[in-house]
Design an enzyme around this catalytic site. Structure first.
Site, PDB file in Angstrom:
ATOM      1  CE1 TYR A 152      -3.960  -2.089   0.421  1.00  0.00           C
ATOM      2  CE2 TYR A 152      -2.778  -3.127   2.244  1.00  0.00           C
ATOM      3  CZ  TYR A 152      -3.837  -3.103   1.357  1.00  0.00           C
ATOM      4  OH  TYR A 152      -4.774  -4.106   1.389  1.00  0.00           O
TER       5      TYR A 152
ATOM      6  CG  HIS B 263      -7.184   4.557   0.201  1.00  0.00           C
ATOM      7  ND1 HIS B 263      -8.063   5.628   0.176  1.00  0.00           N
ATOM      8  CD2 HIS B 263      -7.790   3.609   0.968  1.00  0.00           C
ATOM      9  CE1 HIS B 263      -9.135   5.338   0.878  1.00  0.00           C
ATOM     10  NE2 HIS B 263      -8.998   4.128   1.380  1.00  0.00           N
TER      11      HIS B 263
ATOM     12  CG  PHE C  60      -5.474  -2.510   7.788  1.00  0.00           C
ATOM     13  CD1 PHE C  60      -4.859  -2.463   6.540  1.00  0.00           C
ATOM     14  CD2 PHE C  60      -5.060  -3.467   8.702  1.00  0.00           C
ATOM     15  CE1 PHE C  60      -3.855  -3.359   6.214  1.00  0.00           C
ATOM     16  CE2 PHE C  60      -4.047  -4.368   8.374  1.00  0.00           C
ATOM     17  CZ  PHE C  60      -3.440  -4.307   7.127  1.00  0.00           C
TER      18      PHE C  60
ATOM     19  CG  ASN D  44     -12.301  -0.209   6.200  1.00  0.00           C
ATOM     20  OD1 ASN D  44     -11.919   0.690   5.455  1.00  0.00           O
ATOM     21  ND2 ASN D  44     -12.879  -1.300   5.753  1.00  0.00           N
TER      22      ASN D  44
ATOM     23  CG  ASP E  18      -7.807   8.926  -0.164  1.00  0.00           C
ATOM     24  OD1 ASP E  18      -7.767   8.642   1.052  1.00  0.00           O
ATOM     25  OD2 ASP E  18      -8.518   8.309  -0.971  1.00  0.00           O
TER      26      ASP E  18
ATOM     27  CG  ASN F  34     -14.928   2.514   4.067  1.00  0.00           C
ATOM     28  OD1 ASN F  34     -16.111   2.822   4.166  1.00  0.00           O
ATOM     29  ND2 ASN F  34     -14.514   1.600   3.202  1.00  0.00           N
TER      30      ASN F  34
END
Length: 208
Positions: free
Chosen positions: A36, A41, A85, A87, A112, A133
């Site tokens: 990632y 993101h 993470f 979420n 973002d 999220n």
């Protein structure tokens, strides 16, 4: 005995608790893991990494995230990259707000935004989660949407049905070339927020 009085006063002042209005939590949103690192993101992580690099700071592994402390003209900035993470970002942010006794108005969330052209900065005092999220988690855990957020535009140049792969995809070559200057501008905006306040920062940087 005057010097004793001065010494006593000095010691007393040093033991007084720090002014919470001079302490800030700057939280960059993203996902942990090598896959990632360079994705759109993860721009929240990337902005804070830029600040840490520029100031010669180091990330420390702490509860619910990586943390670095930055002193700026009498202000203390707690920089946070949650390891929960995206979420579950709210869990880390609430923990560090409570731990450091930082008021919500001194929180700045860097994230973002698909609805803004690439690299454009938009800072707001509050707002909806917009389907994001990470922001949704923060709103749930803080029980409010009234907290400052720094939205970094990643544009919406994707075909129908490709939103997830676009957001979790890596920057294209043109974006990579422009990103360093945009990161530097973002760091300037963070510093301005802590030194001059939200209104001045919005006036100076929004749309830039």
């Amino acid at each position: 005995m005057k010097w004793l009085t001065n010494l006593f006063t000095s010691n007393k002042e040093e033991k007084e608790p720090a002014d919470p209005m001079k302490k800030f939590l700057i939280a960059g949103l993203g996902n942990i893991g090598a896959e990632y690192i360079h994705t759109r993101h993860n721009i929240g992580f990337k902005v804070l990494d830029r600040l840490v690099q520029q100031e010669g700071l180091e990330w420390q592994t702490a509860k619910l995230g990586a943390v670095a402390e930055y002193k700026l003209k009498g202000r203390t900035l707690i920089l946070l990259k949650p390891n929960t993470f995206m979420n579950l970002s709210g869990k880390a942010i609430k923990y560090w707000l409570d731990k450091e006794n930082i008021p919500k108005e001194n929180l700045l969330v860097v994230t973002d935004d698909l609805n803004i052209p690439f690299g454009t900065i938009r800072i707001k005092a509050k707002g909806s989660d917009g389907g994001h999220n990470g922001l949704k988690s923060i709103q749930q855990l803080l029980s409010t949407s009234d907290y400052p957020r720094f939205r970094f535009g990643i544009s919406d140049e994707f075909k129908k049905g490709q939103q997830i792969s676009y957001v979790l995809g890596e920057w294209d070559e043109e974006e990579k070339a422009k990103l360093p200057e945009r990161l530097d501008k973002s760091v300037e905006a963070i510093k301005e927020f802590t030194l001059s306040g939200l209104a001045n920062t919005m006036s100076t940087f929004n749309g830039k």
